[in-house]
Design a protein around this motif. Structure first.
Motif, PDB file in Angstrom:
ATOM      1  N   VAL A 176      -3.380   7.885 -12.699  1.00  0.00           N
ATOM      2  CA  VAL A 176      -3.348   7.653 -11.261  1.00  0.00           C
ATOM      3  C   VAL A 176      -4.738   7.223 -10.772  1.00  0.00           C
ATOM      4  O   VAL A 176      -4.853   6.348  -9.916  1.00  0.00           O
ATOM      5  N   LEU A 177      -5.780   7.825 -11.360  1.00  0.00           N
ATOM      6  CA  LEU A 177      -7.125   7.471 -10.905  1.00  0.00           C
ATOM      7  C   LEU A 177      -7.390   5.981 -11.108  1.00  0.00           C
ATOM      8  O   LEU A 177      -7.842   5.271 -10.198  1.00  0.00           O
ATOM      9  N   THR A 178      -7.074   5.497 -12.293  1.00  0.00           N
ATOM     10  CA  THR A 178      -7.270   4.060 -12.511  1.00  0.00           C
ATOM     11  C   THR A 178      -6.330   3.267 -11.609  1.00  0.00           C
ATOM     12  O   THR A 178      -6.716   2.230 -11.084  1.00  0.00           O
ATOM     13  N   ALA A 214       0.836  -1.204   0.000  1.00  0.00           N
ATOM     14  CA  ALA A 214       0.000   0.000   0.000  1.00  0.00           C
ATOM     15  C   ALA A 214       0.870   1.252   0.000  1.00  0.00           C
ATOM     16  O   ALA A 214       0.640   2.179  -0.788  1.00  0.00           O
ATOM     17  N   PHE A 221      -6.711  -0.827  -5.194  1.00  0.00           N
ATOM     18  CA  PHE A 221      -7.621  -1.364  -4.182  1.00  0.00           C
ATOM     19  C   PHE A 221      -7.966  -2.824  -4.505  1.00  0.00           C
ATOM     20  O   PHE A 221      -7.909  -3.697  -3.623  1.00  0.00           O
ATOM     21  N   ALA A 222      -8.323  -3.072  -5.766  1.00  0.00           N
ATOM     22  CA  ALA A 222      -8.676  -4.443  -6.146  1.00  0.00           C
ATOM     23  C   ALA A 222      -7.506  -5.387  -5.862  1.00  0.00           C
ATOM     24  O   ALA A 222      -7.682  -6.497  -5.351  1.00  0.00           O
ATOM     25  N   ASN A 263       1.927   6.437  -7.021  1.00  0.00           N
ATOM     26  CA  ASN A 263       0.908   7.383  -7.483  1.00  0.00           C
ATOM     27  C   ASN A 263       1.419   8.811  -7.434  1.00  0.00           C
ATOM     28  O   ASN A 263       1.200   9.599  -8.362  1.00  0.00           O
ATOM     29  N   TYR A 281       1.209   4.217  -2.853  1.00  0.00           N
ATOM     30  CA  TYR A 281       1.113   5.670  -2.629  1.00  0.00           C
ATOM     31  C   TYR A 281       2.276   6.379  -3.327  1.00  0.00           C
ATOM     32  O   TYR A 281       2.094   7.360  -4.041  1.00  0.00           O
ATOM     33  N   ALA A 337      -5.401  10.883 -14.974  1.00  0.00           N
ATOM     34  CA  ALA A 337      -6.269   9.776 -15.395  1.00  0.00           C
ATOM     35  C   ALA A 337      -5.594   8.442 -15.087  1.00  0.00           C
ATOM     36  O   ALA A 337      -6.231   7.491 -14.611  1.00  0.00           O
ATOM     37  N   ILE A 351      -5.344   3.971  -8.627  1.00  0.00           N
ATOM     38  CA  ILE A 351      -5.862   3.914  -7.248  1.00  0.00           C
ATOM     39  C   ILE A 351      -6.900   2.800  -7.142  1.00  0.00           C
ATOM     40  O   ILE A 351      -6.875   1.974  -6.227  1.00  0.00           O
ATOM     41  N   VAL A 352      -7.828   2.784  -8.119  1.00  0.00           N
ATOM     42  CA  VAL A 352      -8.925   1.809  -8.030  1.00  0.00           C
ATOM     43  C   VAL A 352      -8.388   0.392  -8.220  1.00  0.00           C
ATOM     44  O   VAL A 352      -8.721  -0.526  -7.468  1.00  0.00           O
ATOM     45  N   ILE A 353      -7.511   0.232  -9.230  1.00  0.00           N
ATOM     46  CA  ILE A 353      -6.912  -1.087  -9.443  1.00  0.00           C
ATOM     47  C   ILE A 353      -6.107  -1.502  -8.218  1.00  0.00           C
ATOM     48  O   ILE A 353      -6.110  -2.649  -7.805  1.00  0.00           O
TER      49      ILE A 353
END
Lengths: 135, 930
Positions: A72-74, A33, A80-81, A40, A37, A70, A76-78
Motif C-alpha cells: 500500500v505504501l508504494t 483518487a 500520487f505520481a 488501498n 483510496y 509495504a 500511495i506514492v505511485i
C-alpha cells in the motif's frame, strides 16, 4: 468492525466509479483518487484488521502482516505520481482541444445549454504574451 | 526418410531464388530448379516400389494430444500427383524465366512458387488428415500471394482476395468436417480413416461430414456454385495460371475426392451430390468458355468444365469411372498447362489476349501455332491424342452408370452437349488466334517466342501425343498404381487401346465433333443469343455480398459497442468485471466466514461515517469542483486515520503527506480548469451510472467482507523473523521496502521519476486558458495572506529537521525515505505558496531534474555495489559503529538506498508542482510590487 470497513470500501468504490463515469476530466481525476483510496483499504484488509500491533519488532507479542502495508505504501506514492500525470494530461488536453470533455469534443446538441452556462470560457488568443511562462 | 526429403526440398529451397536473383535471371531460374529436380529424381527412384503396390509411410509425432503427426505416405495416388507437381513445376520454372519481364522481382516469384510446390506436395502425401488441412491452407495462402504477384494492379489484388476468401472459407468448412470425421473414427491417421469406411457411412454424422468436406473440395476445385473465383484468379502471371490454376492446385479438390473415395463414397448422397455438381459445372463451364473473348478466360472456364467432368466421374457408381477420372486428371494437366503457356506466349509477343483483336498469328509464330493446335486437339478429344482416350472412357461410363435411376439417360445426353461446346471453343481458340486475316490492331508487332519459352510446351505436347498413341506403354503402370490406391482394392478390367471398334462412345464423340464444328460455324448467332442473357459480374456480385454482409454488419456491430464515448466503454468494462467477479462469488456458501467479528468503537464509527458522507458529497457536488475537492481531502485525511487505527503507522504518515501534496496539486490544476462542470448527463446516463457504481461498490464491499471474515494465511512470517537479523531494522515495512523487496522500490522510484519528467514534457509549450480574464470568477484581493507568510517562516527549518529525524529512524520506527522526502517537498511547496514564485525562485535557484536523476542513480548504484562483494543485486549489509557523542549507531547500505528514494521523491514532487506553479505566473505584477 469488519462490516463497517467493508461498507466504507463499498461506498468509496461506488462514489469513485460514479465520478469516473462523468463526462469532464476533473471529476474523473477525483474518481480515480477515490477508487485508489478504496483499493488501498482493500489491500490493507488482506492483512486483516489488527489494533495496536504495528509490524515493529519488539513492540508487542504479535504483529500485523507487513506485506500488504509495504504494497500500500508504494501504491500511495505511485498513485500520487499517476494522479499528477493524469491531471496534467487533462490540462494539456484542454489546451489542445479547447474543452475538458473526456472524449475530446463536446457532445452534439448540447452547445445551446453550454452557451447559456456561466462557466463557459474562451481560450487565450495564441500569441498572447501572458500565455508564456515567465522565466 | 527419402519421402520427407522430397517435401522438405522446396521449402528449404525457397531461399535459393531469393539469394540467387542478384546473379541474374538465368542463375535464379537454375537455382530454383534444383529442389524440384532433385525431388523428381528421388521420386522416380521409388517408382518400381510404388508400381509394385508398396505403400511407404514415414511418421513423427508433432502434437500427439491433438492427434496431429507429421506423417507422409507415398502410394500410387500420391506418386501420380507428386509427378505432376514436380515435372510441370520444372517446366513452369523454365517458362517463367522467359515470361517474366526484367522489372519483375524474380526472386519473389520463384520463392513463392517453391513455397506453393512444397505445400502442394504436402497435400498429396500427407498421411494425417489434420496435416493435410494444414498444407491445404498453405496452398490457398501461397496461391493468394501468387495471384497478387503484380500487386500494383487492382484486378490482381481483388482476384487474389476473392480466391483466398472462397478457398479459405471452404478450407474452414473442410477443417470442421475433418475434425468431426476424426472424432467419429477416433483417429486422424489416414490408414485408420480409409479402413473405417463402413463405420463412417453408417454414422449419424455422415451427411454433415460429407457436406463439409465437399464444401472444401468444391471451393478448391472451382465447382459450381463456387466456380466464380477461378476466372478472376487469371490476373495472375500466366506461369501461375498454368501451374496452379490448371495443373495442380485446383486438382487438390479432386485429389481429395480420390483420396477419401474409400472412406466416404458409396452412398446415395455421395453419388447425387458429386455427380450433380460435376454435371452442372461441366456444362456451365463449357458453355461459358465458348463466349469468353479473353484467351485466359476461355481456358479458365474450360478448366472449370474439365474439373466438373472429373468430379462427375467420381460421382458415378462404377469403379471404372474412377480410373477414367484419374486418367483425365493426368491428361488435362498436360494439355491445359501447355495451352496456358501458349496463351502466355501470344500475350507476351503481341500484348493482348483478346480473341476479337488477335488473328492470323500462325504466320508469325508457326511453332507455337502448331503446338497450340495439338494441345487444343487433345482438349477437344481428337483421336490419337491423350484427351481422346479419357473422354472415350468418360462417355463409356456416362452410358453405363445408373446413378439417377430412370433418369440416368440425362447424364450421357448432357455429357454430349458439354462435349459439343468443348469442341466448339477448342476450334475457336485455334482458329481465331492463329488463322484468319492479317492482324491489324495488335499493340506490338508479333514474332515467335524464344526457343526455351516454347520448350516446355513442346515437352508437354509431346507427352499428349505419346500417351495418345501408346497409352499402355507410357502411362499404364502409373494409372494402375493410382487406381489401385484410390479404389482400395482390385482394379476393374479396362483397356487402354486406341481402337475399341465401333461402339456407342465413339459415335457420341463423332456426333459431338460434328455438332461442335457446326456450333463454331454459327458462332456469331450463338453469341447474339448469349449476350441477351443477363450478364453477372462475379467479382462485383461477390464484393457487394462481402461488403453488405460482412463489412456493413461488422461496422454496425462495432458502432454499437465502440461509439466513441469513453463513458460508454468504461461502464461496459466495469459492468463486465462485476459480472465476472459476481459469478465467482456466487459459488460461496455464505458471504460471512467463520472468523468472529472484532468489536466496534465509537471513534472508528465516527471517522468511517464522516468519510462515507464526504465521499458521497464529493460525488453529488462534483459540479462545484472546489467544494468537491474539499470533501475529497476530508476523505483522504480520514484514510490516514484509518491506517493509524489499524496498526499501519507508516501508511498513516505517507497518506498524510501525500494527501497534502495531492490536494495542492489538484488546487493548482483547478486554477487552470473551469471551476464548475457543466451538466452533461441525461437522466438515462445518471441511472446507468448509478446502477454501475452501486453494483461495483456492492461487489467490492461483499468481496472485502468475505475476505475479512475468513482466516488469513500469510507469507509474511519470513519477513518478520528475518527483519532484524537479515535487514538490520525493526520496522518490518521499511525493511521490506528497502531490503527484501528493494528491487520493487527501485522500480517504483523510477516510475515516479518518469512520471515527473513526462509531466515536465507535457507542460512544455502548453496552450493555456487564462482564468484571470474570466469575469465570472472573483479573485481574493489579498494575494499573500499575512498569517501564512509569518507562520511559514519557522516552518521550513522545523520541517527539515522533522524530515531528517523521520528519515533516520525509518529503519527501526515508522518513517523512512518516502515519508521524509514528502515532508521536505511539502515544506518547500509551502514556501512557493506563501511567498509567490518569483520570490521563491530567487532563493531556490536549482533545477529539480538532477535531483530526481541523482536519487534513482544512487539507489541503483547501491544495488550494484553489492556485486563488488559477490552478492546479488541490492543485497544490503549493515553493522554497528560507535561514533563519539552519538554512541552506537547502526549504518546500513539500505540507508544509502533510502537516501536515493528520498532524493527521487523530493525531486519528482517538486518537479511536478514547481513546474505547474510556474504556469500560474500569468500575472506577476503583484509580485513585482512586493
Amino acid at each position: 468492525m469488519e462490516l463497517l470497513f467493508s461498507v466504507l470500501i463499498a461506498i468509496l468504490t461506488g462514489t469513485g466509479i460514479y465520478l469516473l463515469l462523468r463526462a469532464r476530466t476533473f471529476p474523473v481525476v477525483m474518481g480515480v483518487a477515490l477508487i485508489s483510496y478504496a483499493v488501498n483499504l482493500f489491500l490493507l484488509a488482506m492483512g486483516r484488521l489488527r489494533t495496536g500491533q504495528p509490524a515493529i519488532i519488539g513492540t508487542g507479542e504479535s504483529y500485523t502482516d507487513p506485506l500488504p502495508q509495504a504494497l500500500v505504501l508504494t501504491a500511495i506514492v505511485i498513485g500520487f505520481a499517476m494522479t499528477a500525470f493524469v491531471t496534467v494530461l487533462a490540462l494539456r488536453a484542454r489546451g489542445e482541444l479547447g474543452n475538458d470533455h473526456v472524449d475530446g469534443f463536446e457532445e452534439r446538441g448540447r452547445e445551446q445549454e453550454r452557451q447559456q452556462s456561466a462557466s463557459e470560457e474562451k481560450p487565450a488568443e495564441p500569441g498572447d504574451d501572458t500565455q508564456e511562462p515567465r522565466p | 526418410m527419402l519421402l520427407s526429403l522430397i517435401i522438405l526440398l522446396p521449402f528449404i529451397g525457397v531461399l535459393l531464388p531469393v539469394i540467387f536473383h542478384r546473379y541474374g535471371r538465368s542463375a535464379c531460374a537454375w537455382a530454383t530448379a534444383i529442389p524440384p529436380f532433385a525431388g523428381l529424381l528421388l521420386l522416380l527412384s521409388q517408382a518400381s516400389r510404388v508400381f509394385a503396390g508398396e505403400v511407404q509411410v514415414v511418421r513423427w509425432n508433432w502434437i500427439p494430444e491433438l492427434g496431429l503427426e507429421l506423417a507422409f505416405r507415398l502410394d500410387g495416388l500420391s506418386f501420380l500427383f507428386c509427378l505432376l507437381i514436380l515435372a510441370i513445376g520444372l517446366l513452369v520454372i523454365l517458362y517463367g524465366r522467359y515470361y517474366l519481364a526484367e522489372t519483375d522481382p524474380m526472386g519473389k516469384f520463384f520463392g513463392l512458387l517453391l513455397l506453393f510446390m512444397g505445400a502442394m506436395l504436402g497435400v498429396v502425401t500427407a498421411s494425417n488428415l489434420l496435416l493435410l488441412v494444414l498444407f491445404w491452407e498453405l496452398t490457398s495462402l501461397s496461391s493468394f500471394l501468387l495471384i497478387s504477384y503484380w500487386n500494383g494492379r487492382s484486378d490482381a489484388r481483388r482476384g487474389a482476395r476473392m480466391a483466398l476468401t472462397v478457398t479459405g472459407a471452404g478450407g474452414l468448412a473442410m477443417l470442421a468436417g475433418v475434425l468431426i470425421l476424426g472424432h467419429v473414427v477416433g483417429s486422424f491417421d489416414l490408414d485408420v480413416v480409409l479402413a473405417s469406411g463402413d463405420l463412417i457411412r453408417e454414422h449419424a454424422w455422415y451427411p454433415v461430414i460429407l457436406v463439409l468436406i465437399l464444401l472444401g473440395i468444391f471451393t478448391k476445385s472451382a465447382q459450381f456454385p463456387f466456380h466464380f473465383w477461378l476466372p478472376h484468379a487469371m490476373s495472375a502471371p500466366t506461369p501461375v495460371s498454368s501451374y496452379l490454376h490448371s495443373a495442380t492446385m485446383v486438382k487438390a479438390g479432386v485429389f481429395l475426392l480420390a483420396r477419401l473415395y474409400p472412406a466416404l463414397s458409396g452412398t446415395e448422397l455421395w453419388f447425387i451430390l458429386v455427380s450433380m455438381v460435376g454435371l452442372i459445372t461441366m456444362t456451365l463451364g463449357a458453355v461459358t468458355a465458348l463466349f469468353k473473348h479473353d484467351l485466359k478466360g476461355l481456358l479458365a472456364y474450360s478448366t472449370i468444365s474439365h474439373l466438373g467432368l472429373v468430379t462427375l466421374l467420381f460421382g458415378l457408381d462404377t469403379r471404372l469411372a474412377v480410373v477414367a477420372a484419374l486418367f483425365h486428371i493426368m491428361n488435362h494437366a498436360t494439355f491445359k498447362a501447355s495451352l496456358f503457356m501458349a496463351v502466355g506466349i501470344v500475350d507476351h509477343e503481341t500484348g493482348t489476349r483478346d480473341m476479337r483483336v488477335l488473328s492470323g498469328l500462325g504466320k508469325y509464330m508457326p511453332m507455337t501455332a502448331m503446338l497450340g493446335l495439338i494441345a487444343a486437339g487433345a482438349m477437344a478429344g481428337v483421336p490419337l491424342l491423350n484427351g481422346f482416350l479419357s473422354t472415350e472412357m468418360f462417355l463409356g461410363e456416362a452410358v453405363a452408370q445408373q446413378v439417377l435411376g430412370g433418369w440416368s439417360w440425362v447424364i450421357p445426353v448432357v455429357a454430349v452437349l458439354a462435349k459439343v461446346f468443348s469442341v466448339a471453343y477448342s476450334i475457336r481458340f485455334i482458329h481465331s488466334v492463329f488463322y484468319g486475316p492479317e492482324p491489324t490492331e495488335l499493340p506490338k508487332p508479333p514474332h515467335e517466342a524464344p526457343f526455351f519459352m516454347r520448350a516446355p510446351i513442346l515437352i508437354l505436347v509431346g507427352l499428349c501425343l505419346l500417351v495418345g498413341i501408346a497409352p499402355g506403354l507410357i502411362i499404364g503402370p502409373l494409372l494402375a498404381a493410382a487406381a489401385e490406391t484410390t479404389l482400395a482394392g482390385p482394379i476393374p478390367y479396362y483397356s487402354l487401346a486406341i481402337w475399341h471398334g465401333w461402339n456407342l462412345p465413339l459415335l457420341m464423340s463423332i456426333l459431338a465433333m460434328v455438332l461442335g464444328t457446326m456450333a463454331y460455324l454459327n458462332f456469331h448467332r450463338l453469341l447474339g443469343l448469349w449476350e441477351r442473357l443477363p450478364a453477372i459480374n462475379a467479382m462485383d456480385a461477390f464484393e457487394d455480398f462481402v461488403h453488405d454482409v460482412v463489412i456493413v454488419r461488422a461496422r454496425q456491430f462495432t458502432g454499437l459497442l465502440e461509439n466513441g464515448s469513453l463513458q460508454h466503454y468504461l461502464s461496459l468494462l466495469i459492468l463486465g468485471t462485476v459480472v465476472v467477479a459476481a459469478t465467482g462469488l456466487w459459488g460461496l456458501e455464505s458471504i460471512r466466514g467463520d472468523v468472529p467479528l472484532s468489536p466496534i468503537d465509537p471513534p472508528s464509527v465516527a471517522i468511517a461515517l464522516i468519510m462515507m458522507v464526504t465521499a458521497v458529497y464529493s460525488a453529488i457536488w462534483h459540479h462545484e469542483r472546489i467544494a468537491a475537492l474539499m470533501f475529497l481531502s476530508v476523505v483522504g485525511l480520514g484514510m490516514a486515520l484509518v491506517f493509524a487505527r489499524f496498526s499501519a503507522p507508516d501508511l498513516a504518515l505517507t497518506q498524510l503527506s501525500v494527501e497534502i501534496v495531492t490536494i495542492v496539486l489538484l488546487m493548482l490544476i483547478l486554477f487552470l480548469l473551469p471551476p464548475k462542470s457543466p451538466n452533461d448527463s441525461t437522466y438515462g446516463h445518471l441511472v446507468r451510472d448509478g446502477i454501475v457504481a452501486t453494483s461495483a461498490g456492492t461487489g467490492v464491499g461483499v468481496l472485502a467482507y468475505a475476505v475479512l471474515t475468513r482466516p488469513q494465511e500469510t507469507i509474511s512470517d519470513y519477513f518478520i523473523q528475518n527483519s532484524v537479523s537479515g535487514g538490520g531494522g525493526t520496522n518490518v515495512v521499511n525493511v521490506i521496502l528497502v531490503d527484501f523487496r528493494g528491487f520493487d522500490t527501485f522500480g517504483e522510484i523510477t516510475v515516479m521519476a518518469i512520471a515527473a519528467i513526462g509531466i515536465f514534457g507535457l507542460l512544455d509549450g502548453m496552450r493555456l486558458f487564462d482564468p484571470k480574464k474570466d469575469p465570472n470568477i472573483k479573485w481574493a484581493s489579498d494575494k499573500y495572506p499575512l498569517l501564512l507568510l509569518i507562520l511559514n517562516m519557522p516552518v521550513l527549518p522545523l520541517a527539515l529537521m522533522v524530515a531528517v529525524y523521520i528519515f533516520l529512524r525509518g529503519h527501526n520506527m515508522p518513517g523512512g525515505g518516502f515519508i521524509a522526502g514528502l515532508i521536505v517537498a511539502i515544506a518547500l511547496i509551502l514556501q512557493y505558496l506563501a511567498n509567490g514564485l518569483r520570490w521563491s525562485n530567487n532563493r531556490m535557484q536549482w533545477d529539480y531534474h538532477p535531483l530526481v536523476g541523482a536519487g534513482v542513480l544512487l539507489a541503483g548504484l547501491t544495488g550494484l555495489g553489492s556485486w563488488f562483494f559477490g552478492a546479488p543485486f541490492l543485497t544490503s549489509a549493515f553493522d554497528y559503529f560507535t561514533i563519539p557523542l552519538l554512541g552506537e549507531v547502526e549504518l546500513a547500505t539500505a540507508m544509502l538506498f533510502d537516501i536515493g528514494v528520498f532524493l527521487a521523491v523530493v525531486g519528482a514532487t517538486l518537479l511536478i508542482l514547481a513546474n505547474l506553479g510556474k504556469l500560474r505566473s500569468l500575472d506577476t505584477s503583484a509580485e513585482e510590487n512586493r
